[in-house]
Write an enzyme that holds these catalytic residues in place. Structure first.
Site, mmCIF file in Angstrom:
data_model
loop_
_atom_site.group_PDB
_atom_site.id
_atom_site.type_symbol
_atom_site.label_atom_id
_atom_site.label_comp_id
_atom_site.label_asym_id
_atom_site.label_seq_id
_atom_site.Cartn_x
_atom_site.Cartn_y
_atom_site.Cartn_z
ATOM 1 N N ASN A 142 29.942 32.573 33.551
ATOM 2 C CA ASN A 142 29.939 33.482 34.695
ATOM 3 C C ASN A 142 29.535 34.844 34.119
ATOM 4 O OD1 ASN A 142 30.491 35.106 36.893
ATOM 5 N ND2 ASN A 142 32.487 34.182 37.337
ATOM 6 N N ASN B 70 34.714 38.398 43.587
ATOM 7 C CA ASN B 70 34.884 37.521 44.752
ATOM 8 C C ASN B 70 36.369 37.222 44.797
ATOM 9 O OD1 ASN B 70 32.068 36.034 45.707
ATOM 10 N ND2 ASN B 70 32.006 36.589 43.545
ATOM 11 N N LYS C 263 32.047 36.457 31.471
ATOM 12 C CA LYS C 263 33.435 36.643 31.917
ATOM 13 C C LYS C 263 34.445 35.992 30.967
ATOM 14 C CE LYS C 263 36.122 36.048 36.207
ATOM 15 N NZ LYS C 263 35.965 35.654 37.628
ATOM 16 N N GLU D 11 36.772 27.913 38.422
ATOM 17 C CA GLU D 11 36.085 28.669 37.360
ATOM 18 C C GLU D 11 36.370 28.073 35.984
ATOM 19 O OE1 GLU D 11 35.417 32.912 37.521
ATOM 20 O OE2 GLU D 11 36.575 32.989 39.375
HETATM 21 N N1 CDV Z 1 36.650 35.437 41.089
HETATM 22 C C1 CDV Z 1 37.858 35.848 40.628
HETATM 23 O O1 CDV Z 1 38.025 36.073 39.441
HETATM 24 N N2 CDV Z 1 38.839 35.972 41.536
HETATM 25 C C2 CDV Z 1 40.193 36.313 41.185
HETATM 26 C C3 CDV Z 1 41.177 35.644 42.109
HETATM 27 C C4 CDV Z 1 41.276 34.211 41.882
HETATM 28 C C5 CDV Z 1 42.561 36.235 42.003
HETATM 29 C C6 CDV Z 1 40.443 37.824 41.260
HETATM 30 O O2 CDV Z 1 41.071 38.349 40.326
HETATM 31 O O3 CDV Z 1 40.073 38.439 42.230
#
Ligand code: CDV
Length: 310
Positions: A103, A190, A120, A139
């Site tokens: 990611n 997101n 990430k 993820e």
């Molecule tokens: N895409 C993310 O990393 N979303 C996380 C959710 C799962 C808590 C966030 O920290 O926003």
């Protein structure tokens, strides 16, 4: 510096890459028209938030990953950036030539050259199928933990660091970058408003998002630009509240919709320097000898033996 955050409304499963890139190009033009020199786009900006769907890796790679960057679909964004002389940050699902899946986010300069990449590190969710959950958060199935660390790059005399979504909740993310003299940290996210793991009140998703950005900007004396993908993606709601936060911890611009929306601010990098010269003069005030547990332990353990007070 003229900073823009380009929030995106929903990207549905049926939306083509070309249609999504057209939206990004429109927002890049709007940002340039408002004198922005750099635009922050969301995490996984080119597709729907696909980790919510159970599928095998081969299908995910085929439908949602980018095999090169830029590629033909994304090239119009790079061409427009070069034409307008505007840099940008863009999140996308990366398939490496070796077949590894990350990611990722890239930092693109005003000549449309990719000058930095982030993969990430704090991946949320799970890797197993949860058939009883209202949706998945895969993820940990679709991505490896990033292997590039938290880098900082100099662009137009501004030191910029990158992270992605869940990374913004972890203090280590920012401190590693502020120790490299980052002045601006950019991120896309997101964030589903529903937590599939426990009964978290929906409003906390926005409250915790604000708290971490404001506290982290202040404690690290950095500007933060945070771009959401939000609204209802095929019925799955994600929070908005894209924002630009000053090193004082104050929110200086905030999206008011859950649609495509560009917010801008002229950010004074000298403000961060004022905090770095005084309360957060790291060289003068930090005591790393007392912070060893941060790198020695992952999970919380027993208290350390401490010296007896006299
Ligand atoms: N895409 C993310 O990393 N979303 C996380 C959710 C799962 C808590 C966030 O920290 O926003």
């Amino acid at each position: 510096m003229g900073l823009a955050v380009a929030q995106m409304g929903a990207v549905n499963l049926a939306d083509s890459r070309q249609a999504v890139v057209k939206r990004l190009v429109e927002m890049l033009r709007e940002a340039a028209g408002r004198k922005a020199e750099f635009v922050v786009f969301p995490e996984l900006a080119l597709t729907t938030f696909f980790p919510r769907y159970w599928m095998d890796d081969a299908e995910a790679v085929e439908r949602f990953f980018e095999k090169s960057m830029p590629n033909a679909d994304v090239q119009p964004l790079f061409d427009t950036a070069r034409e307008l002389g505007v840099g940008f940050y863009l999140g996308y699902a990366e398939l490496t030539p070796e077949g590894r899946q990350f990611n990722s986010a890239i930092l693109v300069d005003r000549n449309a050259r990719i000058i930095g990449k982030y993969r990430k590190i704090h991946l949320p969710g799970h890797s197993d199928h949860k058939p009883d959950a209202p949706f998945q958060h895969l993820e940990k199935k679709f991505f490896e933990v990033g292997d590039l660390g938290f880098g900082v790059w100099e662009m137009d005399r501004t030191r910029i660091g990158m992270c992605l979504c869940n990374d913004r909740r972890w203090p280590e993310t920012y401190r590693v970058m502020s120790l490299q003299s980052a002045e601006l940290i950019v991120l896309g996210y997101n964030t589903p408003s529903l937590n599939i793991h426990w009964d978290e009140p929906a409003h906390l998703r926005t409250t915790t998002h604000e708290i971490v950005l404001q506290a982290s900007a202040y404690q690290n004396a950095v500007w933060i630009g945070a771009a959401a993908k939000c609204g209802h993606e095929d019925g799955h709601h994600m929070i908005g509240s894209s924002m630009i936060v000053a090193p004082s911890g104050e929110i200086v611009a905030r999206a008011s919709s859950e649609e495509d929306e560009v917010i801008t601010a002229r950010i004074d990098l000298g403000l961060g320097q004022a905090f770095r010269d005084h309360v957060f003069n790291f060289a003068k005030h930090r005591s790393p000898q007392h912070y060893r547990l941060i790198v020695e332990r992952t999970g919380a353990g027993d208290p350390l033996p401490t010296a007896r007070p006299d």
